[in-house]
Motif scaffolding. Structure first.
Motif, PDB file in Angstrom:
ATOM      1  N   TRP A 173       0.842  -1.199   0.000  1.00  0.00           N
ATOM      2  CA  TRP A 173       0.000   0.000   0.000  1.00  0.00           C
ATOM      3  C   TRP A 173       0.880   1.252   0.000  1.00  0.00           C
ATOM      4  CZ3 TRP A 173      -0.745   3.964   3.578  1.00  0.00           C
ATOM      5  CH2 TRP A 173      -1.890   4.745   3.396  1.00  0.00           C
ATOM      6  N   ARG A 224       2.566   1.710  -3.416  1.00  0.00           N
ATOM      7  CA  ARG A 224       1.628   2.195  -4.440  1.00  0.00           C
ATOM      8  C   ARG A 224       1.433   3.703  -4.335  1.00  0.00           C
ATOM      9  NH1 ARG A 224      -1.294  -2.322  -3.243  1.00  0.00           N
ATOM     10  NH2 ARG A 224      -2.778  -1.169  -1.983  1.00  0.00           N
ATOM     11  N   PHE A 275      -3.522   4.077   6.516  1.00  0.00           N
ATOM     12  CA  PHE A 275      -3.624   2.668   6.126  1.00  0.00           C
ATOM     13  C   PHE A 275      -4.700   1.957   6.946  1.00  0.00           C
ATOM     14  CE2 PHE A 275      -2.256  -1.804   6.660  1.00  0.00           C
ATOM     15  CZ  PHE A 275      -2.434  -2.216   5.342  1.00  0.00           C
ATOM     16  N   TRP A 297      -7.990   2.825   5.590  1.00  0.00           N
ATOM     17  CA  TRP A 297      -8.144   2.146   4.299  1.00  0.00           C
ATOM     18  C   TRP A 297      -8.565   0.696   4.533  1.00  0.00           C
ATOM     19  CZ3 TRP A 297      -5.731  -1.997   1.918  1.00  0.00           C
ATOM     20  CH2 TRP A 297      -5.932  -2.121   0.547  1.00  0.00           C
ATOM     21  N   CYS A 298      -7.897   0.029   5.478  1.00  0.00           N
ATOM     22  CA  CYS A 298      -8.223  -1.366   5.796  1.00  0.00           C
ATOM     23  C   CYS A 298      -9.648  -1.497   6.316  1.00  0.00           C
ATOM     24  CB  CYS A 298      -7.273  -1.920   6.867  1.00  0.00           C
ATOM     25  SG  CYS A 298      -5.618  -2.231   6.295  1.00  0.00           S
ATOM     26  N   ALA A 310      -9.493  -6.820   3.477  1.00  0.00           N
ATOM     27  CA  ALA A 310      -8.169  -6.234   3.728  1.00  0.00           C
ATOM     28  C   ALA A 310      -7.682  -6.712   5.087  1.00  0.00           C
ATOM     29  CB  ALA A 310      -8.264  -4.708   3.690  1.00  0.00           C
TER      30      ALA A 310
END
Length: 80
Positions: A20, A23, A39, A42-43, A49
Motif C-alpha cells: 500500500w 503504491r 492505512f 483504508w483497511c 483487507a
C-alpha cells in the motif's frame, strides 16, 4: 514445516502495508504515524483487507525488530 511469519516482513499484514505504501509512494520504514493511520482507515473500509488489529501488530513488530520508533504509539494512530 512452515516458517513463522508473524511479526516479520513476511507477515501478510506487513506485506499489505508495504505494498500500500509503495503504491502511494510513501515510506513504510520508518513509517510516519499519519501513514499508519491512513492505512488503518483504508483497511477498515475494505472487506478482505488486513484487520486493523493485525496491521497494527505487524507494523509495530517490524519496527521493533529494526529498532525503529513504533508509530502505533502515536496519538493519531491510537485515535484512529
Amino acid at each position: 514445516m512452515a516458517v513463522p511469519t508473524k511479526g516479520t516482513i513476511h507477515d501478510p499484514s506487513w506485506r499489505a502495508f508495504d505494498a500500500w505504501c509503495r503504491r502511494l509512494r510513501l515510506r513504510p520504514l520508518p513509517a510516519h504515524p499519519g501513514t499508519v493511520a491512513a492505512f488503518l482507515r483504508w483497511c477498515d473500509e475494505r472487506p478482505g483487507a488486513a484487520t486493523v488489529t493485525d496491521a497494527v501488530g505487524a507494523i509495530a513488530a517490524v519496527h521493533m525488530r529494526r529498532r525503529l520508533a513504533r508509530p502505533e504509539r502515536d496519538d493519531i494512530v491510537r485515535r484512529t
